[in-house]
Write an enzyme that holds these catalytic residues in place. Structure first.
Site, PDB file in Angstrom:
ATOM      1  N   ASN A 116       0.858  -1.184   0.000  1.00 54.86           N
ATOM      2  CA  ASN A 116       0.000   0.000   0.000  1.00 54.86           C
ATOM      3  C   ASN A 116       0.892   1.231   0.000  1.00 54.86           C
ATOM      4  OD1 ASN A 116      -1.889   2.011   0.437  1.00 54.86           O
ATOM      5  ND2 ASN A 116      -2.291   1.450   2.565  1.00 54.86           N
TER       6      ASN A 116
ATOM      7  N   LYS B  42       0.022   4.278  -0.198  1.00 54.61           N
ATOM      8  CA  LYS B  42      -0.622   5.424   0.455  1.00 54.61           C
ATOM      9  C   LYS B  42      -0.452   6.669  -0.419  1.00 54.61           C
ATOM     10  CE  LYS B  42      -0.041   3.163   4.904  1.00 54.61           C
ATOM     11  NZ  LYS B  42       0.208   3.315   6.350  1.00 54.61           N
TER      12      LYS B  42
ATOM     13  N   HIS C  43      -9.244   0.803   5.562  1.00 56.82           N
ATOM     14  CA  HIS C  43      -7.946   0.974   6.199  1.00 56.82           C
ATOM     15  C   HIS C  43      -8.104   1.891   7.407  1.00 56.82           C
ATOM     16  CE1 HIS C  43      -3.779   2.219   6.847  1.00 56.82           C
ATOM     17  NE2 HIS C  43      -3.424   1.134   6.161  1.00 56.82           N
TER      18      HIS C  43
ATOM     19  N   GLU D 233      -6.511   4.297   8.462  1.00 57.44           N
ATOM     20  CA  GLU D 233      -6.353   5.726   8.189  1.00 57.44           C
ATOM     21  C   GLU D 233      -7.624   6.314   7.593  1.00 57.44           C
ATOM     22  OE1 GLU D 233      -1.582   5.082   7.591  1.00 57.44           O
ATOM     23  OE2 GLU D 233      -2.845   5.403   5.823  1.00 57.44           O
TER      24      GLU D 233
ATOM     25  N   GLU E 250      -4.679  -5.309  10.687  1.00 57.70           N
ATOM     26  CA  GLU E 250      -3.660  -4.304  10.929  1.00 57.70           C
ATOM     27  C   GLU E 250      -3.909  -3.637  12.271  1.00 57.70           C
ATOM     28  OE1 GLU E 250      -1.834  -2.534   6.997  1.00 57.70           O
ATOM     29  OE2 GLU E 250      -3.817  -1.723   7.347  1.00 57.70           O
TER      30      GLU E 250
ATOM     31  N   GLY F 130       3.248   1.841  10.958  1.00 59.22           N
ATOM     32  CA  GLY F 130       4.223   2.911  10.815  1.00 59.22           C
ATOM     33  C   GLY F 130       4.939   3.305  12.086  1.00 59.22           C
TER      34      GLY F 130
ATOM     35  N   SER G  18       4.139  -2.541  10.334  1.00 58.07           N
ATOM     36  CA  SER G  18       5.591  -2.571  10.541  1.00 58.07           C
ATOM     37  C   SER G  18       6.224  -3.889  10.100  1.00 58.07           C
ATOM     38  CB  SER G  18       5.929  -2.271  12.015  1.00 58.07           C
ATOM     39  OG  SER G  18       5.496  -0.970  12.361  1.00 58.07           O
TER      40      SER G  18
END
Length: 243
Positions: free
Chosen positions: A9, A11, A89, A91, A159, A165, A203
């Protein structure tokens, strides 16, 4: 058996110049016997069509067309060469207040357009520390995965939000617990629940990929930053090929 998938991904990253990374990746893994999925920004999807990799969008609207400035429909993604789309996702859930019901509707839109929906789920650090991880996973599975889902049209990506991240990675026991729980819930609900591909994200890097892929019910990874360069993504792909 679930299909092994190494998904990247990108992003909000990537320009035309970034596509050289795909050429390098193709030299290394162009004949891989696993699925390699690249989800670039929408501006680069059509430019990725001539690679041997599967291409996906990072989000889609629930409608086919309409007055939705800035949005992209699943049909539009398919039209420019995508075969997958990420939905839900963390985010998107956080930055755009997306609900489980909206994510389920986006998944349905993906199916209607002939796309495979990669439905993302995962708990926050507060939820992990309060011991409600599996309750959160249950609610997200129930609300985000449509009743029309099956193993051919749907991939589930776990996730944990606190690992995205951050460099923090759950222990293999924690990953095994959640992935085993997801598999059990899918098997209870769907006749082909044992065949859904379950990806871990958060990660993932070359140094920990082999240990993660050795965990039961982990069929691949949804990789963020490490998918942006061939040098970082290639070891992850290689680890999945060997798993």
């Amino acid at each position: 058996m679930p299909r092994k998938i190494a998904a990247g991904n990108w992003k909000m990253n990537g320009l035309q110049s970034t596509l050289s990374e795909l050429r390098t990746l193709e030299d290394k893994h162009g004949d891989a016997d696993i699925a390699i999925l690249i989800c670039p920004p929408a501006t680069l999807i059509s430019a990725c069509e001539d690679t041997p990799f599967d291409i996906g969008g990072q989000d889609c609207h629930t409608g086919e067309f309409g007055a939705h400035t800035g949005d992209i429909s699943a049909e539009m993604l398919a039209d420019v060469g995508a075969s997958y789309v990420l939905v839900g996702h963390s985010e998107r859930r956080t930055d755009h207040a997306e609900t489980d019901a909206l994510i389920a509707a986006k998944s349905e839109a993906a199916y209607d357009a002939g796309l495979i929906a990669v439905i993302c789920i995962g708990e926050t650090l507060e939820e992990r520390e309060s011991g409600t991880t599996l309750d959160v996973i249950d609610a997200q599975l129930a609300g985000s995965v449509p009743d029309t889902a099956d193993a051919q049209t749907t991939v589930i990506a776990y996730e944990p939000v606190w690992a995205i991240g951050t460099g923090k990675v759950p222990t293999t026991d924690q990953i095994a617990e959640v992935h085993g729980h997801i598999r059990a819930r899918l098997s209870e609900r769907f006749d082909d629940g044992a065949e859904f591909s379950l990806l871990y994200g958060g990660s993932v890097k070359g140094s920990n990929a082999a240990d993660i892929f050795a965990v039961a019910n982990v069929d691949g990874a949804l990789v963020g930053g490490a998918s942006l360069t061939a040098d970082a993504f290639s070891p992850i792909i290689a680890a999945l090929e060997e798993a």
